[in-house]
Design a protein around this motif. Structure first.
Motif, short mmCIF file in Angstrom:
data_model
loop_
_atom_site.label_atom_id
_atom_site.label_comp_id
_atom_site.label_asym_id
_atom_site.label_seq_id
_atom_site.Cartn_x
_atom_site.Cartn_y
_atom_site.Cartn_z
N SER A 1 38.55 14.30 -5.34
CA SER A 1 37.14 14.63 -5.17
C SER A 1 36.24 13.40 -5.12
O SER A 1 35.05 13.52 -4.86
N MET A 2 36.82 12.21 -5.36
CA MET A 2 36.00 10.99 -5.32
C MET A 2 36.77 9.83 -4.69
O MET A 2 36.72 8.70 -5.17
N LEU A 3 37.45 10.12 -3.59
CA LEU A 3 38.26 9.10 -2.93
C LEU A 3 37.46 7.87 -2.52
O LEU A 3 37.96 6.75 -2.60
N ASP A 4 36.20 8.06 -2.13
CA ASP A 4 35.41 6.91 -1.68
C ASP A 4 34.96 6.03 -2.85
O ASP A 4 34.24 5.06 -2.67
N TYR A 5 35.43 6.33 -4.05
CA TYR A 5 35.19 5.50 -5.23
C TYR A 5 36.49 4.80 -5.67
O TYR A 5 36.56 4.28 -6.77
N PHE A 6 37.51 4.82 -4.81
CA PHE A 6 38.79 4.19 -5.12
C PHE A 6 39.10 3.07 -4.14
O PHE A 6 38.96 3.23 -2.93
N VAL A 7 39.53 1.95 -4.71
CA VAL A 7 40.03 0.83 -3.91
C VAL A 7 41.55 0.88 -4.04
O VAL A 7 42.09 1.03 -5.14
N MET A 8 42.21 0.78 -2.92
CA MET A 8 43.66 0.79 -2.93
C MET A 8 44.20 -0.39 -2.14
O MET A 8 43.54 -0.91 -1.24
N MET A 9 45.38 -0.83 -2.52
CA MET A 9 46.05 -1.92 -1.82
C MET A 9 47.36 -1.37 -1.28
O MET A 9 48.10 -0.69 -2.00
N GLU A 10 47.60 -1.64 0.00
CA GLU A 10 48.82 -1.17 0.64
C GLU A 10 49.62 -2.37 1.15
O GLU A 10 49.05 -3.41 1.47
N ASP A 11 50.93 -2.18 1.22
CA ASP A 11 51.77 -3.22 1.80
C ASP A 11 51.84 -3.05 3.31
O ASP A 11 51.16 -2.17 3.88
N GLY A 12 52.62 -3.85 3.97
CA GLY A 12 52.72 -3.82 5.43
C GLY A 12 53.26 -2.52 6.00
O GLY A 12 53.13 -2.25 7.19
N GLU A 13 53.87 -1.70 5.14
CA GLU A 13 54.40 -0.41 5.58
C GLU A 13 53.51 0.75 5.15
O GLU A 13 53.95 1.90 5.11
N ASN A 14 52.26 0.43 4.81
CA ASN A 14 51.26 1.41 4.38
C ASN A 14 51.63 2.17 3.11
O ASN A 14 51.20 3.31 2.91
#
Length: 147
Positions: free
Chosen positions: A32-45
């Motif tokens: 319900s608050m995804l736009d308040y999360f920072v995420m880090m992904e690797d080269g394979e998403n």
């Protein structure tokens, strides 16, 4: 290894929730608050780290920090700087966090956070289930950083 930072989007909800739950951290409210999360992904998403900031009044509470053991300290610093920037963009005055780990307290002091005495925790933060539940632990430390 290449890593990319981004603000979570609607189509990231499932993989972000799974990543957090796999680490044994509560995923309640994430979708319900995804736009308040920072995420880090690797080269394979694949998600390798995340942190959210739950809005409470004009402040924010850092939550759902999960970091893969693949990451170096510089990546973690970048993640924290990004969530702080996000909280500023969302016009939050202060960032709070709750932890029961001494190593986290030491790290967050280096990141510019200050310890808040438990009797000085602002009352409006008690509207957060995360804060209410966290304050039940006897080893809880609350910290704050002004934006």
């Amino acid at each position: 290894m290449f890593y990319q930072l981004k603000i979570a989007e609607e189509n990231d909800g499932n993989k972000l929730t799974e990543f957090v739950e796999k680490a044994g951290v509560s995923s309640e409210g994430i979708t319900s608050m995804l736009d308040y999360f920072v995420m880090m992904e690797d080269g394979e998403n694949e998600v390798v780290a995340c942190i959210g900031v739950e809005p409470v009044g004009e402040d924010g509470i850092l939550r759902s920090l999960v970091i893969s053991d693949k990451l170096k300290q510089a990546h973690v610093l970048t993640l924290f700087q990004s969530v702080q920037t996000l909280s500023q963009q969302k016009n939050m005055n202060n960032l709070y966090l709750v932890t029961n780990k001494k190593a986290s307290v030491d790290f967050m002091l280096l990141m510019g956070f200050d310890v808040v005495e438990l009797n000085d925790v602002p009352g409006h933060l008690s509207t957060s289930e995360h804060i209410k539940n966290s304050l039940l632990s006897p080893d809880t430390t609350v910290m704050v950083k002004n934006n």
